[in-house]
Design an enzyme around this catalytic site. Structure first.
Site, PDB file in Angstrom:
ATOM      1  N   ASP A 220      44.580  34.880  59.708  1.00  0.00           N
ATOM      2  CA  ASP A 220      45.418  33.709  59.475  1.00  0.00           C
ATOM      3  C   ASP A 220      44.944  33.013  58.206  1.00  0.00           C
ATOM      4  O   ASP A 220      43.740  32.984  57.944  1.00  0.00           O
ATOM      5  CB  ASP A 220      45.249  32.748  60.663  1.00  0.00           C
ATOM      6  CG  ASP A 220      46.530  32.049  61.055  1.00  0.00           C
ATOM      7  OD1 ASP A 220      47.594  32.672  60.954  1.00  0.00           O
ATOM      8  OD2 ASP A 220      46.456  30.882  61.475  1.00  0.00           O
TER       9      ASP A 220
ATOM     10  N   TYR B  46      43.628  30.021  55.822  1.00  0.00           N
ATOM     11  CA  TYR B  46      42.934  28.762  56.064  1.00  0.00           C
ATOM     12  C   TYR B  46      43.965  27.637  56.109  1.00  0.00           C
ATOM     13  O   TYR B  46      44.944  27.643  55.361  1.00  0.00           O
ATOM     14  CB  TYR B  46      41.937  28.472  54.936  1.00  0.00           C
ATOM     15  CG  TYR B  46      40.826  29.485  54.803  1.00  0.00           C
ATOM     16  CD1 TYR B  46      39.946  29.748  55.851  1.00  0.00           C
ATOM     17  CD2 TYR B  46      40.634  30.174  53.601  1.00  0.00           C
ATOM     18  CE1 TYR B  46      38.916  30.659  55.713  1.00  0.00           C
ATOM     19  CE2 TYR B  46      39.603  31.092  53.457  1.00  0.00           C
ATOM     20  CZ  TYR B  46      38.749  31.334  54.512  1.00  0.00           C
ATOM     21  OH  TYR B  46      37.730  32.246  54.375  1.00  0.00           O
TER      22      TYR B  46
ATOM     23  N   PHE C 263      40.235  35.542  53.491  1.00  0.00           N
ATOM     24  CA  PHE C 263      38.827  35.146  53.329  1.00  0.00           C
ATOM     25  C   PHE C 263      38.537  34.385  52.038  1.00  0.00           C
ATOM     26  O   PHE C 263      37.451  33.850  51.866  1.00  0.00           O
ATOM     27  CB  PHE C 263      37.877  36.361  53.441  1.00  0.00           C
ATOM     28  CG  PHE C 263      37.873  37.008  54.788  1.00  0.00           C
ATOM     29  CD1 PHE C 263      37.282  36.391  55.881  1.00  0.00           C
ATOM     30  CD2 PHE C 263      38.478  38.252  54.986  1.00  0.00           C
ATOM     31  CE1 PHE C 263      37.288  36.987  57.138  1.00  0.00           C
ATOM     32  CE2 PHE C 263      38.482  38.856  56.241  1.00  0.00           C
ATOM     33  CZ  PHE C 263      37.892  38.220  57.315  1.00  0.00           C
TER      34      PHE C 263
ATOM     35  N   HIS D  51      33.180  40.753  63.310  1.00  0.00           N
ATOM     36  CA  HIS D  51      33.758  39.818  62.344  1.00  0.00           C
ATOM     37  C   HIS D  51      32.633  39.039  61.657  1.00  0.00           C
ATOM     38  O   HIS D  51      31.588  38.796  62.250  1.00  0.00           O
ATOM     39  CB  HIS D  51      34.689  38.848  63.088  1.00  0.00           C
ATOM     40  CG  HIS D  51      35.606  38.087  62.207  1.00  0.00           C
ATOM     41  ND1 HIS D  51      35.231  36.908  61.599  1.00  0.00           N
ATOM     42  CD2 HIS D  51      36.890  38.328  61.821  1.00  0.00           C
ATOM     43  CE1 HIS D  51      36.252  36.457  60.884  1.00  0.00           C
ATOM     44  NE2 HIS D  51      37.265  37.299  60.993  1.00  0.00           N
TER      45      HIS D  51
END
Length: 221
Positions: free
Chosen positions: A65, A67, A78, A187
């Site tokens: 998703d 930020y 990221f 992750h």
């Protein structure tokens, strides 16, 4: 929503843009952007594709998703804009690169430099409402990005797919592992990393070693 996307990707994804689910998704996104604050900016929704030409693509990193804080998202998973504090997952990515390749921790969290080297930084959902994580999930983006992953798997060869965490692993289940390199780990989020599922995966050196074996240029991480 007008789809501003690089021509190489438009040729690959044109049929997807014409499907009814995508048209419904486009209407939803258009209404959301008109009525409330959403991220990334409208002209950056397809930034991952515009900075990484399909013909140049050699690595895919799958996020979940965008930020949802002000000034963070700019269309690459990221990654954050220049001058923005690095989120926890990005910090752990940079720490792993430091130990894996002995590369100094960078000042900038903007990963455009990766994208321009052929790294597709693909979030599963490409938009989000401000301060409302996951608010644009299950509206059609996941179907679209599944199609992107399938097209890359079908049309390309010797691509490195980096699947970090359970969500990305599930997202990558249809990748043809007979013609691509699939690297999986936990992750980079603190919850996963601090439990020992991220650090030491050496994904960045493994990626470059594979690219070298294929006669491709390595990524300057």
């Amino acid at each position: 929503m007008k789809v501003e996307i690089a021509e190489s990707w438009r040729n690959i994804l044109q049929q997807e843009f014409e499907k009814s689910y995508f048209k419904e998704l486009a209407n939803f996104v258009k209404e959301e952007y008109a009525s409330t604050t959403c991220f990334p900016k409208g002209d950056q929704i397809f930034e991952a594709f515009n900075l990484c030409d399909f013909d140049d693509l050699k690595v895919v990193i799958i996020g979940q998703d965008p930020y949802h804080g002000v000034g963070q998202a700019h269309g690459l998973c990221f990654s954050v804009n220049e001058g923005i504090t690095h989120p926890p997952s990005l910090i752990n990515i940079f720490k792993e690169i430091n130990t894996d390749l002995n590369i100094s921790y960078p000042k900038s969290g903007n990963l455009e430099r990766w994208a321009k080297q052929g790294v597709l930084l693909l979030n599963a959902t490409l938009t989000v409402k401000a301060h409302n994580a996951g608010s644009h999930q299950r509206k059609g983006w996941e179907q679209f990005t599944d199609a992107v992953i399938s097209k890359v798997s079908e049309e390309k060869e010797s691509v490195v797919f980096l699947l970090w965490g359970g969500y990305a692993k599930k997202k990558g289940m249809k990748i043809d592992n007979t013609k691509h390199c699939i690297l999986t780990s936990g992750h980079p989020s603190p919850l996963s990393a601090n439990r020992g599922f991220w650090f030491g995966n050496n994904h960045f050196s493994k990626t470059n070693n594979y690219l070298k074996e294929q006669g491709l240029s390595v990524v300057e991480w």
